[in-house]
Design an enzyme around this catalytic site. Structure first.
Site, PDB file in Angstrom:
ATOM      1  N   GLU A 286     -29.142  20.924 101.206  1.00 51.53           N
ATOM      2  CA  GLU A 286     -27.721  22.492 101.339  1.00 51.53           C
ATOM      3  C   GLU A 286     -28.685  23.404 100.029  1.00 51.53           C
ATOM      4  OE1 GLU A 286     -24.734  20.820  99.065  1.00 51.53           O
ATOM      5  OE2 GLU A 286     -23.550  22.769  99.804  1.00 51.53           O
TER       6      GLU A 286
ATOM      7  N   HIS B 292     -25.784  13.946 101.347  1.00 57.90           N
ATOM      8  CA  HIS B 292     -26.547  15.637 101.234  1.00 57.90           C
ATOM      9  C   HIS B 292     -27.965  16.193 100.446  1.00 57.90           C
ATOM     10  CE1 HIS B 292     -21.665  15.202 101.187  1.00 57.90           C
ATOM     11  NE2 HIS B 292     -21.732  17.289 100.893  1.00 57.90           N
TER      12      HIS B 292
ATOM     13  N   HIS C 273     -14.639  16.432 102.576  1.00 61.53           N
ATOM     14  CA  HIS C 273     -14.159  15.774 101.628  1.00 61.53           C
ATOM     15  C   HIS C 273     -12.654  15.874 101.665  1.00 61.53           C
ATOM     16  CE1 HIS C 273     -18.224  15.964 100.397  1.00 61.53           C
ATOM     17  NE2 HIS C 273     -18.598  16.930 101.174  1.00 61.53           N
TER      18      HIS C 273
ATOM     19  N   HIS D  13     -17.746  16.178 108.653  1.00 67.21           N
ATOM     20  CA  HIS D  13     -17.898  16.393 107.181  1.00 67.21           C
ATOM     21  C   HIS D  13     -16.867  17.008 107.078  1.00 67.21           C
ATOM     22  CE1 HIS D  13     -21.691  18.639 103.823  1.00 67.21           C
ATOM     23  NE2 HIS D  13     -20.108  18.005 103.534  1.00 67.21           N
TER      24      HIS D  13
END
Ligand code: HPA
Ligand code: ZN
Length: 337
Positions: free
Chosen positions: A199, A196, A18, A16
């Site tokens: 969160e 996702h 970005h 994970h």
């Protein structure tokens, strides 16, 4: 061996991360200069000072601005290689990186610029460090599903080099079910699916990611812990959760690292992993994240997190077995010392 040295030497995968979130302020300014792009901050210090977030959206606003410094394939290559250099130094043997093509196509860059630049950086990292990687295309959930479909279509010539699709950006108000059809289309093309969820969003968003998007992996997933039946289901199906401790702290998903749920997740039988999310913005790379939660965990649990990262990867079974054997050998070697 002290715990920091143990973490440093532990072979691990990152699941994970970005790539646009690995753009360090120094590189942002140097790329902006190289490309003649304006950044709305006077200098690196002023930019870093703005990294004071109280929710996901505060971060996203700055993150999308920063990505404007990226203009050429070379920029994406350099960005990726800089991340892989840091990851390799942290004992990362394999990384599955996210990119947000819509952030770039919306600025007029062809899909090719980000995709080919990143793929070149990935090849360079494998040659330089032996670090393998895979690319995951994320859809921006604050944009309509039609835009996600257009992105999937633009990606068509690259799909043999893209392992899967993900779903990121503003979670609240943009539930996974809004992307049911594009995830089904991606699945029909043989792509893995991650999203996702949980969160900032409620447990219901995690159910939607499972039931509507048919995910292979859950990104974050923290709020799953509010629902015992959901936890039982995630544990039973060995769903990998890609947890990001320093991100959770910076975005106020947790108040304090001492309250971080990673230990609870492991003790509930969830296949949790540790990841850096957006390391340039959240104060650290993967080993910083391991060290942040190390006080909550035993050494065996740190090893479990590393094992989980390989088990949750999209590598072929024989590669996973080889990396797990390396972890076992590392554990045996450090026990002896
Ligand atoms: N959540 C949602 N979208 C994102 C994130 C995140 O943590 N990082 C980059 N895009
Ligand atoms: Zn993320």
């Amino acid at each position: 061996m002290d715990i920091d040295s143990y973490i440093a030497g532990l072979p691990k995968a990152e699941l994970h991360m970005h790539i646009e979130g690995s753009l360090e302020p120094e590189m942002m300014f140097s790329l902006a200069r190289r490309n003649g792009v304006q950044i709305p901050f006077a200098n690196v210090e002023a930019l870093r000072a703005a990294y004071d977030f109280s929710r996901l959206q505060d971060f996203l606003d700055i993150y999308y601005q920063g990505a404007a410094a990226l203009r050429t394939e070379e920029d994406f290559h350099d960005l990726a290689l800089a991340y892989f250099d840091r990851a390799a130094a942290d004992g990362v043997v394999h990384s599955e990186i996210f990119f947000d093509p819509q952030t770039h196509t919306a600025r007029g860059l062809p899909f090719k610029v980000a995709a080919d630049g990143l793929l070149a950086g990935m090849a360079a990292a494998e040659a330089k460090h032996g670090l393998t990687s895979k690319l995951i295309l994320c859809f921006l959930r604050h944009l309509p599903e039609a835009d996600a479909f257009a992105t999937l279509e633009a990606a068509e010539p690259w799909l043999d080099r893209i392992v899967g699709v993900g779903l990121d950006s503003s979670e609240l108000g943009h539930p996974p079910e809004d992307f049911t059809r594009v995830f089904a289309a991606a699945g029909a093309l043989g792509l893995k699916r991650v999203a996702h969820a949980g969160e900032e969003g409620p447990p219901d968003y995690v159910y939607q990611a499972l039931d509507r998007l048919d995910i292979d992996r859950l990104d974050h997933g923290n709020r799953s812990l509010e629902d015992d039946a959901l936890v039982a289901r995630l544990a039973k199906q060995h769903m990998t959760l890609t947890v990001c401790p320093l991100s959770n702290l910076k975005l106020c998903v947790v108040r304090d690292l001492a309250e971080h749920p990673i230990a609870r997740m492991l003790r509930l039988g969830l296949r949790a992993t540790v990841n850096s999310d957006d390391p340039a913005y959240f104060g650290g790379y993967i080993n910083d994240n391991f060290r942040a939660v190390a006080p909550l965990l035993g050494r065996d649990e740190l090893t479990t997190l590393a094992r989980n990262s390989l088990l949750g990867s999209f590598l072929p079974a024989q590669d996973i077995a080889r990396h797990i054997a390396a972890i076992d050998a590392y554990v045996a070697g450090t026990d002896a010392s």
